[in-house]
Motif scaffolding. Structure first.
Motif: not given
Ligand code: FEO
Length: 419
Positions: A67, A97, A147, A153, A155, A171, A173
């Motif tokens: 990221v 981002n 998503e 996990k 995002l 973003t 988590l």
């Protein structure tokens, strides 16, 4: 396990040791892989006496995501950190981002290695990246609510348009409850520590250092977007998203997110304290004499005051002071029938930042034909601000002029006290 695990009850002594290790882990499988720009002193005009960091984060699960990246020139540092964790060729997703080059500047480097990676960004982000890089990467555009499952996990994306460019997004988590907020909640602060609370015990720094740099960052970069920030925080709260850690792309990671969210709510609303700033420039000291007399009048009323000469102070520091001050008085001598150039330059910068909820007043001096104070008032009007009073003095302020200046300081002080 290396690095700092939130809520694991780690002692601060461990934090220091852990953060100096090569791998910096926010929580299991989430790593800081950014770069530290120790020598940065100017971020497009915003002074950065403490340097800066460009934070990138690597999330390792069945699939691997990176990221954000780092400013061009620091790609090697980022890639080295990634290589200490995984083979960068194995990265499945690169999340951008924000297009601005301090975060996207090393995208081409990483995409040249992770050739199979998908590029995740907003629609606006894709437009910007295509303009910047001209590479037809394997784009996937996302919006709030989308998503991306990495394994255990997930995002979760939240568009954050105009915080502070149209392309921005956060973003989140989902399982770890960590918000990767890019520019939001950032600070320009180089350190070998990555977590806000670690700085508290560092010699020469205090806990307030991080908040002070966060205020400067907000004032100089995010102040125009206070209304959008308030709506975004409300939107996130309505989504029921729990945030245990905020990891911005500049500076310290907030292990106590409540502290910085509260500050953003206060700044976004334009909440101020009872403080008056007198900001001025001067040619032959007449405007300076006025500035000091206004300041004396305000200070004698028991209000906190501060004086800033525009050629002796850093403008981005003055803007930080403006963020929480209630009244701003601008002083200028007349030069060539207009305001002094430094005052013009400063006001151009300040009007763009659109400070909220201020009281304004103006003052200045002239030799034979005025014009500077009128020019300042007109400039303030372009931002929708109306000075409560203006004083203009010919040549040197005499006793009567000084009384008017003192009275102006007292008047502004009583208005500030009245709220
Ligand atoms: Fe908008 Fe840190 O760049």
């Amino acid at each position: 396990m290396t690095g700092y695990v939130l809520y694991a009850g780690s002692a601060k002594t461990c934090l220091k040791k852990c953060e100096h290790m090569a791998k910096i882990e926010l929580t299991s499988g989430v790593y800081w892989v950014g770069a530290i720009d120790w020598n940065l002193r100017d971020f497009h005009g915003y002074t950065t006496p403490r340097g800066a960091t460009y934070n990138a984060y690597l999330i390792v699960d069945e699939k691997i995501a990176l990221v954000d990246t780092v400013k061009h020139g620091f790609a090697g540092e980022m890639i080295k950190r990634i290589k200490e964790i995984i083979d960068p060729e194995k990265i499945d997703y690169v999340v951008s981002n924000h297009v601005e080059m301090d975060h996207s500047g090393s995208l081409a480097d990483i995409m040249g290695i992770a050739t199979k990676a998908e590029m995740i960004c907003t629609e606006k982000g894709k437009e910007g990246l295509l303009r910047h890089f001209g590479r037809n990467w394997n784009f996937r555009t996302v919006k709030t609510g989308d998503e991306l499952k990495l394994g255990k996990k997930t995002l979760f994306f939240i568009t954050a348009s105009m915080l502070h460019w149209p392309d921005n997004m956060f973003t989140y988590l989902k399982e770890d409850k960590i918000l990767l907020s890019n520019d939001g909640f950032g600070q320009h602060l180089a350190s070998s520590f990555r977590f806000d609370e670690s700085l508290c015990s560092l010699v020469g720094y205090e806990c307030d250092t991080v908040m002070d740099e966060a205020a400067k960052y907000y004032a100089n970069i995010l102040m125009p977007f206070g209304g959008i920030i308030l709506k975004k925080i409300e939107e996130v709260q309505k989504m029921g998203i729990e945030i245990k850690m905020i990891a911005p792309s500049h500076g310290m990671i907030w292990t106590d997110p409540g502290k910085i969210i509260e500050a953003y709510l206060k700044w976004g609303k334009g909440e101020t304290k009872q403080k008056i700033l007198v900001i001025y420039d001067t040619m032959w000291n007449s405007t300076e004499i006025m500035a000091n007399e206004i300041l004396r009048g305000a200070a004698d009323s028991g209000i906190e005051v501060a004086l800033f000469h525009l050629r002796k102070n850093d403008w981005s520091e003055i803007v930080k002071e403006i963020l929480e001050s209630k009244a701003i008085l601008i002083g200028t001598p007349t030069l060539n029938n207009g305001m002094f150039p430094t005052v013009g330059g400063f006001l151009t910068y300040l009007m763009g930042l659109r400070p909220k909820n201020k009281l304004w007043a103006t003052f200045g001096s002239y030799g034979w034909a005025g014009g500077a104070v009128r020019a300042v008032n007109e400039k303030l009007k372009t931002g929708g601000y109306e000075p409560v009073e203006s004083i203009e003095v010919i040549f040197r302020p005499d006793g009567q002029d000084l009384s008017r200046c003192y009275a102006l300081g007292q008047k502004i002080a009583s208005m500030v006290k009245a709220g």
